[in-house]
Motif scaffolding. Structure first.
Motif, PDB file in Angstrom:
ATOM      1  N   ALA A  81     106.005  -7.901  11.593  1.00 36.27           N
ATOM      2  CA  ALA A  81     106.303  -9.064  12.373  1.00 36.27           C
ATOM      3  C   ALA A  81     107.492  -9.558  11.800  1.00 36.27           C
ATOM      4  O   ALA A  81     107.644  -9.796  10.698  1.00 36.27           O
ATOM      5  CB  ALA A  81     105.151 -10.255  12.313  1.00 36.27           C
ATOM      6  N   PHE A  82     108.630  -9.931  12.677  1.00 33.39           N
ATOM      7  CA  PHE A  82     109.990 -10.280  12.180  1.00 33.39           C
ATOM      8  C   PHE A  82     109.881 -11.726  11.541  1.00 33.39           C
ATOM      9  O   PHE A  82     109.085 -12.579  12.193  1.00 33.39           O
ATOM     10  CB  PHE A  82     110.881 -10.391  13.502  1.00 33.39           C
ATOM     11  CG  PHE A  82     112.159 -10.929  13.086  1.00 33.39           C
ATOM     12  CD1 PHE A  82     113.226 -10.197  12.416  1.00 33.39           C
ATOM     13  CD2 PHE A  82     112.612 -12.158  13.554  1.00 33.39           C
ATOM     14  CE1 PHE A  82     114.512 -10.739  12.371  1.00 33.39           C
ATOM     15  CE2 PHE A  82     113.883 -12.702  13.587  1.00 33.39           C
ATOM     16  CZ  PHE A  82     114.733 -11.866  12.803  1.00 33.39           C
ATOM     17  N   GLY A 141     107.599  -6.482  15.603  1.00 36.14           N
ATOM     18  CA  GLY A 141     107.527  -7.423  16.635  1.00 36.14           C
ATOM     19  C   GLY A 141     108.177  -8.704  16.464  1.00 36.14           C
ATOM     20  O   GLY A 141     108.344  -9.372  15.322  1.00 36.14           O
ATOM     21  N   GLY A 142     108.874  -9.217  17.578  1.00 34.34           N
ATOM     22  CA  GLY A 142     109.583 -10.415  17.646  1.00 34.34           C
ATOM     23  C   GLY A 142     110.920 -10.384  17.055  1.00 34.34           C
ATOM     24  O   GLY A 142     111.636 -11.233  16.867  1.00 34.34           O
ATOM     25  N   THR A 144     114.194 -10.524  17.807  1.00 31.77           N
ATOM     26  CA  THR A 144     115.071 -10.704  19.008  1.00 31.77           C
ATOM     27  C   THR A 144     116.290 -11.751  18.363  1.00 31.77           C
ATOM     28  O   THR A 144     116.229 -11.927  17.367  1.00 31.77           O
ATOM     29  CB  THR A 144     114.445 -11.212  20.158  1.00 31.77           C
ATOM     30  OG1 THR A 144     114.032 -12.675  19.696  1.00 31.77           O
ATOM     31  CG2 THR A 144     113.484 -10.643  20.713  1.00 31.77           C
ATOM     32  N   HIS A 157     111.973  -3.063  20.229  1.00 30.81           N
ATOM     33  CA  HIS A 157     111.818  -3.418  18.920  1.00 30.81           C
ATOM     34  C   HIS A 157     111.481  -2.323  17.751  1.00 30.81           C
ATOM     35  O   HIS A 157     111.062  -2.541  17.133  1.00 30.81           O
ATOM     36  CB  HIS A 157     110.772  -4.517  18.910  1.00 30.81           C
ATOM     37  CG  HIS A 157     110.858  -5.542  19.666  1.00 30.81           C
ATOM     38  ND1 HIS A 157     109.950  -6.582  19.702  1.00 30.81           N
ATOM     39  CD2 HIS A 157     111.960  -6.211  20.255  1.00 30.81           C
ATOM     40  CE1 HIS A 157     110.329  -7.612  20.761  1.00 30.81           C
ATOM     41  NE2 HIS A 157     111.776  -7.114  21.146  1.00 30.81           N
TER      42      HIS A 157
END
Length: 357
Positions: A81-82, A141-142, A144, A157
């Motif tokens: 997860a980012f 994930g995430g 952006t 991603h």
């Protein structure tokens, strides 16, 4: 009209003199900036009661080189997860959390493979190193709105060929102004410090900047670990091995990284001899050549060979494959490394025979 060689010679002298003067001035500027940064940062505050550089290698096995510091259980576990993007350093970098909620700093670029392998070798020989893993591909994930890392993570991603480095918030990490220098640390004159220098040369790591170079970025660090309910241990380590596994050198033209051909080409000049005072000489050159290569006695080389001499091609191959090497690289690098270790063994034995006679 003929060539006026005196004018050409004069211009050559002026150009060379200008280049040397420019390099000297740049070096002076960086030195002054580094000293100012260290003064502004204030004294290094360590609460540790024990200082360590080396703890002795465990029994060497392929798995130690495959997984490196932390072992199999500390490998990053997807999904990722980012958390945030970082804008310092020379390469794109983000932070992520894995399935175990551990925080990792993810970096891309040309330092990924040499750094992943060098920390494994350092760990295998008993030196402290950060928990580091090469991850061939995955999804963050995430992730952006990236800027520097936008070319490293695609629209779905996905990423490829990344280095994951654990950020353990239970460890107090001292970098840059509060790191350490090759000429200023608690281990001066010890076989353990000489062994770390030998390891640096063994992998041709030319990027040996330390606390004195903080304006350009120190590649040394001190990590304080809690070792009991009331005690801490300060562990001294190299925090950046990204200049390894290519050609050593003092400038961008002569040096490289992750280049088996260049690594092999310099291997015959790894050990160049032994001085009359028992100091071993090397062909190595880097950012801090004198500090790394000029003061290692043959007795310290012999000490290092007790551990480095146990390395096998199979173990080195495992470490290289885990660091992103392809099959040819995983065959060529071990042969060159073991050749360099053999040179160390030979010079230590020859010096021992001379002493005995």
């Amino acid at each position: 009209p003929g060539v006026d060689w005196s004018d050409l010679l004069l211009w050559a002298v002026v150009v060379i003199g200008g280049i040397l003067a420019g390099r000297l001035l740049a070096s002076l500027v960086w030195r002054v900036r580094s000293e100012m940064q260290i003064r502004r940062a204030g004294p290094r505050e360590l609460s540790a009661s024990r200082h360590s550089l080396w703890r002795g290698p465990r029994r060497l096995a392929a798995e130690h080189l495959r997984f490196g510091p932390g072992g199999r259980e500390h490998a990053p576990r997807p999904p990722f997860a980012f958390v945030e993007e970082h804008f310092s350093g020379s390469q794109p970098c983000v932070s992520v959390r894995d399935a175990n909620r551990r925080l990792w700093r993810v970096k891309w670029g040309h330092e990924v493979r040499p750094e992943s392998f060098a920390v494994r070798l350092a760990h295998a020989l008993g030196y402290f190193a950060e928990i580091t893993h090469y991850v061939e591909e995955g999804v963050i994930g995430g992730a952006t709105g990236l800027t520097r890392a936008k070319d490293c993570v695609d629209s779905e991603h996905r990423f490829r060929k990344a280095r994951f480095e654990l950020e353990d918030r239970d460890v107090r990490m001292l970098f840059n102004e509060h790191s350490w220098s090759w000429d200023d640390n608690p281990f001066l004159g010890t076989p353990q410090l000489s062994g770390l220098k030998l390891l640096v040369m063994l992998v041709s790591n030319w990027d040996t900047k330390d606390r004195r170079d903080v304006a350009r970025g120190s590649n040394t660090a001190i990590f304080e670990h809690r070792v009991s309910g009331w005690g801490r241990e300060a562990r001294y380590l190299i925090s950046d091995w990204g200049g390894a596994m290519g050609k050593w050198g003092t400038n961008v033209v002569s040096r490289g990284r992750w280049d088996p051909e260049g690594f092999e080409a310099q291997t015959p000049q790894f050990v160049t001899g032994v001085r009359e005072d028992g100091i071993v000489t090397f062909g190595y050159a880097g950012q801090r050549t004198a500090d790394v290569a000029y003061d290692i006695p043959v007795e310290h080389v012999r000490w290092f060979c007790e551990f480095a001499g146990r390395l096998t091609a199979a173990e080195l191959r495992e470490g290289l494959l885990a660091s992103g090497a392809h099959d040819e690289e995983a065959s060529r690098f071990p042969a060159a490394i073991l050749d360099r270790v053999a040179q160390l063994q030979q010079v230590s034995m020859q010096a021992g025979l001379r002493t005995a006679s």
